[in-house]
Write a protein that holds these residues in place. Structure first.
Motif, PDB file in Angstrom:
ATOM      1  N   ASN A  14       0.909  -1.162   0.000  1.00 43.30           N
ATOM      2  CA  ASN A  14       0.000   0.000   0.000  1.00 43.30           C
ATOM      3  C   ASN A  14       0.933   1.194   0.000  1.00 43.30           C
ATOM      4  OD1 ASN A  14      -2.427   1.178   2.473  1.00 43.30           O
ATOM      5  ND2 ASN A  14      -2.310   1.648   0.303  1.00 43.30           N
ATOM      6  N   GLN A  47      -2.404   6.624  -1.402  1.00 44.74           N
ATOM      7  CA  GLN A  47      -2.746   7.784  -0.579  1.00 44.74           C
ATOM      8  C   GLN A  47      -1.551   8.718  -0.471  1.00 44.74           C
ATOM      9  OE1 GLN A  47      -3.719   4.558   0.889  1.00 44.74           O
ATOM     10  NE2 GLN A  47      -5.792   4.932   0.085  1.00 44.74           N
ATOM     11  N   ASN A  67      -6.865  10.221  -0.533  1.00 44.04           N
ATOM     12  CA  ASN A  67      -6.875   9.107  -1.482  1.00 44.04           C
ATOM     13  C   ASN A  67      -6.390   9.555  -2.857  1.00 44.04           C
ATOM     14  OD1 ASN A  67      -7.923   6.910   0.074  1.00 44.04           O
ATOM     15  ND2 ASN A  67      -9.976   7.827  -0.044  1.00 44.04           N
ATOM     16  N   VAL A  73      -9.676  11.736   3.796  1.00 44.23           N
ATOM     17  CA  VAL A  73     -10.343  10.718   4.608  1.00 44.23           C
ATOM     18  C   VAL A  73      -9.878  10.768   6.054  1.00 44.23           C
ATOM     19  CG1 VAL A  73     -10.827   9.199   2.666  1.00 44.23           C
ATOM     20  CG2 VAL A  73      -8.655   8.979   3.917  1.00 44.23           C
ATOM     21  N   CYS A  76      -6.027   5.957   8.252  1.00 42.08           N
ATOM     22  CA  CYS A  76      -5.271   5.060   7.358  1.00 42.08           C
ATOM     23  C   CYS A  76      -4.314   4.252   8.222  1.00 42.08           C
ATOM     24  CB  CYS A  76      -4.500   5.876   6.315  1.00 42.08           C
ATOM     25  SG  CYS A  76      -3.579   4.864   5.139  1.00 42.08           S
ATOM     26  N   GLY A  77      -4.418   2.929   8.153  1.00 37.02           N
ATOM     27  CA  GLY A  77      -3.610   2.084   9.038  1.00 37.02           C
ATOM     28  C   GLY A  77      -2.185   1.923   8.548  1.00 37.02           C
ATOM     29  N   ASN A  78      -2.026   1.478   7.290  1.00 36.85           N
ATOM     30  CA  ASN A  78      -0.663   1.341   6.747  1.00 36.85           C
ATOM     31  C   ASN A  78       0.023   2.714   6.721  1.00 36.85           C
ATOM     32  OD1 ASN A  78      -0.832  -1.481   6.219  1.00 36.85           O
ATOM     33  ND2 ASN A  78      -2.003  -1.063   4.365  1.00 36.85           N
ATOM     34  N   ASN A 160     -12.634   5.530   9.547  1.00 40.17           N
ATOM     35  CA  ASN A 160     -13.141   5.462   8.177  1.00 40.17           C
ATOM     36  C   ASN A 160     -14.057   4.245   8.065  1.00 40.17           C
ATOM     37  OD1 ASN A 160     -11.086   3.556   8.457  1.00 40.17           O
ATOM     38  ND2 ASN A 160     -10.278   3.861   6.394  1.00 40.17           N
ATOM     39  N   ASN A 193     -15.197   1.481   2.218  1.00 39.29           N
ATOM     40  CA  ASN A 193     -14.165   0.500   1.836  1.00 39.29           C
ATOM     41  C   ASN A 193     -14.803  -0.887   1.894  1.00 39.29           C
ATOM     42  OD1 ASN A 193     -11.584   2.289   1.895  1.00 39.29           O
ATOM     43  ND2 ASN A 193     -12.640   2.773   3.822  1.00 39.29           N
ATOM     44  N   GLU A 211     -10.579  -0.460  -1.871  1.00 40.98           N
ATOM     45  CA  GLU A 211     -10.595   0.749  -1.051  1.00 40.98           C
ATOM     46  C   GLU A 211     -11.412   1.885  -1.673  1.00 40.98           C
ATOM     47  OE1 GLU A 211      -7.253   2.487   0.768  1.00 40.98           O
ATOM     48  OE2 GLU A 211      -6.139   0.611   0.999  1.00 40.98           O
ATOM     49  N   ARG A 212     -12.122   2.594  -0.820  1.00 38.38           N
ATOM     50  CA  ARG A 212     -12.779   3.841  -1.224  1.00 38.38           C
ATOM     51  C   ARG A 212     -11.711   4.790  -1.771  1.00 38.38           C
ATOM     52  NH1 ARG A 212     -15.440   7.653   3.407  1.00 38.38           N
ATOM     53  NH2 ARG A 212     -13.318   7.404   4.210  1.00 38.38           N
ATOM     54  N   GLY A 221      -4.668  -1.318   6.003  1.00 43.88           N
ATOM     55  CA  GLY A 221      -4.484  -1.499   7.444  1.00 43.88           C
ATOM     56  C   GLY A 221      -5.778  -1.369   8.221  1.00 43.88           C
ATOM     57  N   THR A 222      -6.539  -0.304   7.964  1.00 45.93           N
ATOM     58  CA  THR A 222      -7.826  -0.167   8.659  1.00 45.93           C
ATOM     59  C   THR A 222      -8.785  -1.264   8.200  1.00 45.93           C
ATOM     60  OG1 THR A 222      -8.520   1.457   6.984  1.00 45.93           O
ATOM     61  CG2 THR A 222      -7.725   2.315   9.113  1.00 45.93           C
TER      62      THR A 222
HETATM   63  N1  LIG Z   1      -9.173   4.328   1.267  1.00 43.36           N
HETATM   64  C1  LIG Z   1      -9.393   4.569   2.699  1.00 43.36           C
HETATM   65  C2  LIG Z   1      -8.205   5.358   3.308  1.00 43.36           C
HETATM   66  C3  LIG Z   1      -6.890   4.566   3.280  1.00 43.36           C
HETATM   67  C4  LIG Z   1      -6.951   3.333   4.136  1.00 43.36           C
HETATM   68  C5  LIG Z   1      -5.872   2.274   3.898  1.00 43.36           C
HETATM   69  N2  LIG Z   1      -4.850   2.570   2.960  1.00 43.36           N
HETATM   70  C6  LIG Z   1      -5.285   1.772   5.226  1.00 43.36           C
HETATM   71  O1  LIG Z   1      -4.146   1.317   5.261  1.00 43.36           O
HETATM   72  O2  LIG Z   1      -6.056   1.810   6.237  1.00 43.36           O
HETATM   73  C7  LIG Z   1     -10.695   5.362   2.884  1.00 43.36           C
HETATM   74  O3  LIG Z   1     -11.121   6.036   1.933  1.00 43.36           O
HETATM   75  O4  LIG Z   1     -11.247   5.310   3.997  1.00 43.36           O
END
Ligand SMILES: N[C@H](CCC[C@H](N)C(=O)O)C(=O)O
Length: 277
Positions: A14, A47, A67, A73, A76-78, A160, A193, A211-212, A221-222
């Motif tokens: 990611n 992102q 994004n 947003v 974001c976990g990662n 999110n 998502n 992913e959104r 990650g989330t």
């Molecule tokens: N696309 C997600 C944000 C990035 C989450 C993702 N990259 C992670 O690692 O959590 C959203 O629109 O809520």
């Protein structure tokens, strides 16, 4: 013409453009974000993470998350792991346990001795304010009509929104068939998502996430946090789970209602760069 210094990073594939908004003035509109995120006309990212100072007492930084489609947003976990690696490697802090606020909540990344990063992602939420969808019922599994087919989703907010479903095989075509349709489903006014979880054991899952605002990523990650929470709420998983994503493995733990989700995984710097805006 102005230039923008950035660092390209990735957490399990990611990928992120991380920008120091502490030592440089940064103003990026959605069109510029989309151009920077384009993998042919720009740098390319899932992102963009914008690191800023925080005026909140006890909080070390704020970081904003955008994004690839330019949408800002909540979480974001990662990205949280890469943020922590970035601020330490860039000398923006000498701490290894950091308090950082995002658009929805404060999280606490901690750099581990072996190079991984553990993040207290806060407690998952299931209230209508976070995911209007659940306003209808407090069921753990909701039936969602997607293009004439019905899928069973569990909705979880990690700040999110996530809609997670259990599939027999993450490679059975469900991601391709339902991912974008769930992301843009009218029942999710802020979009969502879409997670697809295959239960391998009570402590092990495979996961793919559409992913959104970015499409399917190699890891979310989330999304991993939301999938484990959903699996525990459905009685399918124990408290600590190994999550296999297409980009590699994450360790996720959740001790139950009201408790934080803990996520441990890698954060890798790929290169530093400068781009002309
Ligand atoms: N696309 C997600 C944000 C990035 C989450 C993702 N990259 C992670 O690692 O959590 C959203 O629109 O809520």
């Amino acid at each position: 013409m102005s230039s923008l210094r950035f660092t390209k990073m990735q957490g399990l594939g990611n990928d992120f453009v991380v920008v120091d908004g502490v030592r440089q003035q940064v103003a990026l509109d959605a069109a510029t974000l989309r151009r920077l995120g384009d993998r042919h006309f720009g740098v390319g990212f899932d992102q963009l993470l914008l690191v800023e100072t925080s005026s909140t007492p006890g909080i070390d930084f704020r970081y904003r998350i955008f994004n690839a489609d330019g949408s800002e947003v909540e979480q974001c976990g990662n990205g949280a792991r890469c943020f922590a690696r970035f601020v330490v490697d860039q000398g923006l802090t000498d701490k290894t346990e950091i308090a950082v606020e995002t658009a929805r909540g404060v999280i606490y990344p901690r750099l581990e001795a072996g190079g991984d990063v553990t993040v207290d992602m806060g407690a998952p939420r299931f209230i209508p304010a976070d995911i209007p969808f659940v306003a209808e019922a407090d069921a753990v599994v909701h039936q969602l009509d997607v293009g004439g087919e019905t899928v069973g989703i569990t909705v979880v907010s990690m700040g999110n929104p996530h809609a997670v479903q259990v599939v027999s095989d993450v490679n059975n075509g469900a991601v391709e068939r339902f991912g974008a349709a769930i992301e843009n489903h009218p029942r999710f006014p802020a979009r969502v998502n879409a997670g697809f979880m295959q239960v391998l054991a009570r402590d092990e899952i495979a996961l793919r996430v559409h992913e959104r605002g970015a499409g399917e990523t190699l890891a979310c990650g989330t999304g991993a946090c939301a999938a484990v929470v959903a699996g525990i709420r459905r009685g399918l998983l124990d408290a600590t789970v190994r999550v296999h994503t297409r980009g590699g493995g994450l360790s996720i733990s959740w001790a139950g209602e009201g408790r934080p989700v803990l996520m441990t995984g890698p954060a890798v710097t790929v290169f530093d760069g400068v781009i002309t805006l």
